[in-house]
Design a protein around this motif. Sequence first.
Motif, PDB file in Angstrom:
ATOM      1  N   GLY A   1       1.033  -0.677   0.207  1.00  0.00           N
ATOM      2  CA  GLY A   1      -0.199  -0.391  -0.206  1.00  0.00           C
ATOM      3  C   GLY A   1       1.054   1.827   0.263  1.00  0.00           C
ATOM      4  N   PHE A   2       1.912   1.480   0.395  1.00  0.00           N
ATOM      5  CA  PHE A   2       2.995   2.272   0.608  1.00  0.00           C
ATOM      6  C   PHE A   2       3.869   2.459  -0.972  1.00  0.00           C
ATOM      7  CE2 PHE A   2       2.209   1.175   4.633  1.00  0.00           C
ATOM      8  CZ  PHE A   2       1.380   2.504   5.596  1.00  0.00           C
ATOM      9  N   GLY A   3       3.946   1.179  -1.661  1.00  0.00           N
ATOM     10  CA  GLY A   3       4.485   1.136  -2.802  1.00  0.00           C
ATOM     11  C   GLY A   3       6.074   0.660  -2.429  1.00  0.00           C
ATOM     12  N   VAL A   4       6.143   0.326  -1.848  1.00  0.00           N
ATOM     13  CA  VAL A   4       7.494   0.254  -1.256  1.00  0.00           C
ATOM     14  C   VAL A   4       8.207  -0.889  -2.287  1.00  0.00           C
ATOM     15  CG1 VAL A   4       9.410  -1.234   0.677  1.00  0.00           C
ATOM     16  CG2 VAL A   4       7.371   0.464   1.522  1.00  0.00           C
ATOM     17  N   ASP A   5       7.826  -2.084  -2.812  1.00  0.00           N
ATOM     18  CA  ASP A   5       7.676  -3.524  -3.734  1.00  0.00           C
ATOM     19  C   ASP A   5       8.408  -2.443  -5.307  1.00  0.00           C
ATOM     20  OD1 ASP A   5       5.541  -1.854  -4.136  1.00  0.00           O
ATOM     21  OD2 ASP A   5       5.003  -4.087  -4.821  1.00  0.00           O
ATOM     22  N   ARG A   6       7.171  -1.096  -5.174  1.00  0.00           N
ATOM     23  CA  ARG A   6       8.132  -1.065  -6.447  1.00  0.00           C
ATOM     24  C   ARG A   6       9.442   0.197  -6.162  1.00  0.00           C
ATOM     25  NH1 ARG A   6       5.386  -0.725 -11.091  1.00  0.00           N
ATOM     26  NH2 ARG A   6       3.705  -2.225 -11.588  1.00  0.00           N
ATOM     27  N   PHE A   7       9.607   0.739  -5.163  1.00  0.00           N
ATOM     28  CA  PHE A   7      10.585   0.882  -4.740  1.00  0.00           C
ATOM     29  C   PHE A   7      12.149   0.435  -5.191  1.00  0.00           C
ATOM     30  CE2 PHE A   7       7.869   4.878  -2.903  1.00  0.00           C
ATOM     31  CZ  PHE A   7       8.182   5.405  -3.477  1.00  0.00           C
ATOM     32  N   TYR A   8      11.771  -1.365  -4.583  1.00  0.00           N
ATOM     33  CA  TYR A   8      12.620  -2.363  -4.203  1.00  0.00           C
ATOM     34  C   TYR A   8      12.992  -1.981  -5.892  1.00  0.00           C
ATOM     35  CZ  TYR A   8      14.516  -6.463  -3.606  1.00  0.00           C
ATOM     36  OH  TYR A   8      15.668  -7.485  -3.835  1.00  0.00           O
ATOM     37  N   LEU A   9      11.940  -2.504  -6.671  1.00  0.00           N
ATOM     38  CA  LEU A   9      12.396  -3.143  -8.332  1.00  0.00           C
ATOM     39  C   LEU A   9      12.929  -1.793  -9.035  1.00  0.00           C
ATOM     40  CD1 LEU A   9       9.590  -4.494  -8.970  1.00  0.00           C
ATOM     41  CD2 LEU A   9      11.317  -5.820  -8.226  1.00  0.00           C
ATOM     42  N   GLY A  10      12.710  -0.461  -8.509  1.00  0.00           N
ATOM     43  CA  GLY A  10      13.693   0.658  -9.350  1.00  0.00           C
ATOM     44  C   GLY A  10      12.152   1.291  -9.958  1.00  0.00           C
ATOM     45  N   LYS A  11      11.483   1.107  -9.452  1.00  0.00           N
ATOM     46  CA  LYS A  11      10.433   1.879 -10.158  1.00  0.00           C
ATOM     47  C   LYS A  11       9.820   2.644  -9.849  1.00  0.00           C
ATOM     48  CE  LYS A  11       8.939  -2.361 -12.615  1.00  0.00           C
ATOM     49  NZ  LYS A  11       7.904  -3.546 -12.652  1.00  0.00           N
ATOM     50  N   ILE A  12      10.938   4.009  -9.505  1.00  0.00           N
ATOM     51  CA  ILE A  12      10.261   5.514  -8.345  1.00  0.00           C
ATOM     52  C   ILE A  12       8.766   6.152  -8.647  1.00  0.00           C
ATOM     53  CG2 ILE A  12      11.263   7.503  -7.690  1.00  0.00           C
ATOM     54  CD1 ILE A  12      12.317   4.610  -6.851  1.00  0.00           C
ATOM     55  N   GLY A  13       8.950   6.031  -9.924  1.00  0.00           N
ATOM     56  CA  GLY A  13       7.415   7.099 -10.198  1.00  0.00           C
ATOM     57  C   GLY A  13       6.132   5.904 -10.272  1.00  0.00           C
ATOM     58  N   THR A  14       6.588   5.003 -10.582  1.00  0.00           N
ATOM     59  CA  THR A  14       4.787   4.446 -10.436  1.00  0.00           C
ATOM     60  C   THR A  14       4.944   4.279  -8.570  1.00  0.00           C
ATOM     61  OG1 THR A  14       6.201   2.193 -11.133  1.00  0.00           O
ATOM     62  CG2 THR A  14       4.238   2.721 -12.152  1.00  0.00           C
ATOM     63  N   GLY A  15       6.220   3.948  -8.261  1.00  0.00           N
ATOM     64  CA  GLY A  15       6.200   3.960  -6.579  1.00  0.00           C
ATOM     65  C   GLY A  15       5.753   4.683  -5.965  1.00  0.00           C
ATOM     66  N   ILE A  16       6.171   5.611  -6.065  1.00  0.00           N
ATOM     67  CA  ILE A  16       5.581   7.871  -4.893  1.00  0.00           C
ATOM     68  C   ILE A  16       3.970   7.168  -5.817  1.00  0.00           C
ATOM     69  CG2 ILE A  16       5.326   9.713  -5.573  1.00  0.00           C
ATOM     70  CD1 ILE A  16       8.377   9.524  -6.439  1.00  0.00           C
ATOM     71  N   ALA A  17       3.519   7.174  -6.758  1.00  0.00           N
ATOM     72  CA  ALA A  17       2.137   7.317  -7.125  1.00  0.00           C
ATOM     73  C   ALA A  17       1.076   5.844  -6.277  1.00  0.00           C
ATOM     74  CB  ALA A  17       1.950   6.725  -8.612  1.00  0.00           C
ATOM     75  N   LYS A  18       2.164   4.819  -6.549  1.00  0.00           N
ATOM     76  CA  LYS A  18       0.969   4.260  -5.147  1.00  0.00           C
ATOM     77  C   LYS A  18       1.206   4.561  -4.016  1.00  0.00           C
ATOM     78  CE  LYS A  18       0.830  -1.009  -4.964  1.00  0.00           C
ATOM     79  NZ  LYS A  18       1.941  -2.293  -5.018  1.00  0.00           N
ATOM     80  N   LEU A  19       2.792   4.903  -3.724  1.00  0.00           N
ATOM     81  CA  LEU A  19       2.222   6.117  -2.254  1.00  0.00           C
ATOM     82  C   LEU A  19       1.007   6.592  -1.663  1.00  0.00           C
ATOM     83  CD1 LEU A  19       3.712   6.254   1.179  1.00  0.00           C
ATOM     84  CD2 LEU A  19       5.042   7.591  -0.488  1.00  0.00           C
ATOM     85  N   LEU A  20       1.464   7.247  -2.716  1.00  0.00           N
ATOM     86  CA  LEU A  20      -0.227   8.925  -2.604  1.00  0.00           C
ATOM     87  C   LEU A  20      -1.236   8.533  -3.010  1.00  0.00           C
ATOM     88  CD1 LEU A  20       1.886  11.581  -5.296  1.00  0.00           C
ATOM     89  CD2 LEU A  20       1.686  10.710  -3.103  1.00  0.00           C
ATOM     90  N   THR A  21      -1.198   7.281  -3.311  1.00  0.00           N
ATOM     91  CA  THR A  21      -2.973   6.720  -3.492  1.00  0.00           C
ATOM     92  C   THR A  21      -3.171   5.512  -2.579  1.00  0.00           C
ATOM     93  OG1 THR A  21      -2.406   4.298  -5.325  1.00  0.00           O
ATOM     94  CG2 THR A  21      -3.466   7.076  -6.203  1.00  0.00           C
ATOM     95  N   LEU A  22      -2.517   5.537  -1.516  1.00  0.00           N
ATOM     96  CA  LEU A  22      -2.115   3.501  -1.120  1.00  0.00           C
ATOM     97  C   LEU A  22      -2.602   2.711  -1.264  1.00  0.00           C
ATOM     98  CD1 LEU A  22      -4.295   5.572   1.944  1.00  0.00           C
ATOM     99  CD2 LEU A  22      -2.200   5.361   1.791  1.00  0.00           C
ATOM    100  N   GLY A  23      -1.838   2.844  -2.318  1.00  0.00           N
ATOM    101  CA  GLY A  23      -1.911   1.148  -2.779  1.00  0.00           C
ATOM    102  C   GLY A  23      -3.204   1.298  -3.836  1.00  0.00           C
ATOM    103  N   GLY A  24      -2.890   2.544  -4.617  1.00  0.00           N
ATOM    104  CA  GLY A  24      -4.695   2.289  -5.831  1.00  0.00           C
ATOM    105  C   GLY A  24      -5.700   1.541  -4.649  1.00  0.00           C
ATOM    106  N   PHE A  25      -5.973   2.421  -3.395  1.00  0.00           N
ATOM    107  CA  PHE A  25      -7.308   1.845  -3.021  1.00  0.00           C
ATOM    108  C   PHE A  25      -6.757   0.540  -2.167  1.00  0.00           C
ATOM    109  CE2 PHE A  25      -7.962   5.988  -4.774  1.00  0.00           C
ATOM    110  CZ  PHE A  25      -8.275   6.761  -3.993  1.00  0.00           C
ATOM    111  N   GLY A  26      -6.356   0.220  -2.699  1.00  0.00           N
ATOM    112  CA  GLY A  26      -6.556  -1.571  -2.926  1.00  0.00           C
ATOM    113  C   GLY A  26      -5.655  -2.504  -3.697  1.00  0.00           C
ATOM    114  N   ILE A  27      -6.730  -1.993  -4.794  1.00  0.00           N
ATOM    115  CA  ILE A  27      -6.405  -2.268  -5.451  1.00  0.00           C
ATOM    116  C   ILE A  27      -5.160  -2.955  -6.942  1.00  0.00           C
ATOM    117  CG2 ILE A  27      -7.740  -3.182  -8.238  1.00  0.00           C
ATOM    118  CD1 ILE A  27     -10.038  -0.905  -7.260  1.00  0.00           C
TER     119      ILE A  27
END
Length: 357
Positions: A67-93
């Motif tokens: 929900g905080f985008g940590v998995d995408r940050f770990y994979l180096g996908k910083i942009g989508t990681g920030i988007a995932k963080l700001l939307t709390l994991g796309g509201f879970g979806i």
Amino acid sequence: MSLPGPTPPPSDYTTYGAPQYANGQLLDGQDAGQAFPGQYGGFPGQYGAEPQKSFLATWLFSLLLGGFGVDRFYLGKIGTGIAKLLTLGGFGIWSLVDLIITLAGRQTDKNRRPLAGYVQHKKMALLVTVVLLVVNLVIGVLAGIAAAALVRQAATPPIVSAAPVTQESATSSAEPTATGDAAAGEDRPHLEAQTLTGNGDAVKTVDLKGLPAVVTFTCEACSGSTSLETNGAEILLVNTTGAYTGSHLVDTSAGVPTTEFNISADSAWTLKIEDIDSVPSSTEKVSGHGDQVLFWDVLTDKAAITNKGEGTFVVQGFGSEVPELAVNKAGDYSGTVTLTPGFVQVNSDGDWTITPK
């Protein structure tokens, strides 16, 4: 006559003049293509290449912190990681989709490379994920059951809606009236009146037979701290300083029944316990002083309420399925509120009035 050609490099050299280990790494830590660019170029699999990301780490990040985008940050996908963080994991979806993709072995790092260790750990990861989801589902169901139980406990049972038929020890300005509800109330069990007395602090055990009741506590000569507590749902009925006289409803809901009263006083006191039929019935304007219980038997659910006092003024109605807090203010009060006809508990340290509108 041909001239002698250059001497070929030894077998452990990949670039002229650059000694190298068999795995292709130079002594200074660079590969041949980087240190000595030329026809030999670089070699695949050199140590300078970024290692693959771990499936196990990606799965854990996605499961626990997705929900905080940590998995995408770990994979180096910083942009989508920030988007995932700001939307709390796309509201879970989004978090759920990423978790499924990771468990299916379709997740890649920013360079589109597969994750290392998927084959070795996929069964364990899938099993743990299913177990955690089942546990969370069970916890959610149990929490829902507990919440529903609390709502049912707060609701007033039908037995409390029986109207009173007498007006005994009332300070109301209205005359008692018998109603059809009162006749219906005669069919239910009734509580036998009892009076407890004492001097000073005491604990009294009672048997209310699971029925709602009205208790009237009096300590006219008290000068210090005066309180009345129950072990039922209402808990603290009286908490004041000095002399006190007032009435309260107890066991109005199907919760924990009252079996004990805890009295704190510095003088002689009386505690009268009566059936709710003893509550005065009011069909017009009613006035009183201090804590009091009445039956609001009018044809409207609107009431004009006033209070002249310094402490907390509370008016709580029990005419609907769930008790309604009509007024909860400190000091003087004047206003019109919704008050469903039925039993009403008034808590005040001054004079008050309730008028149907």
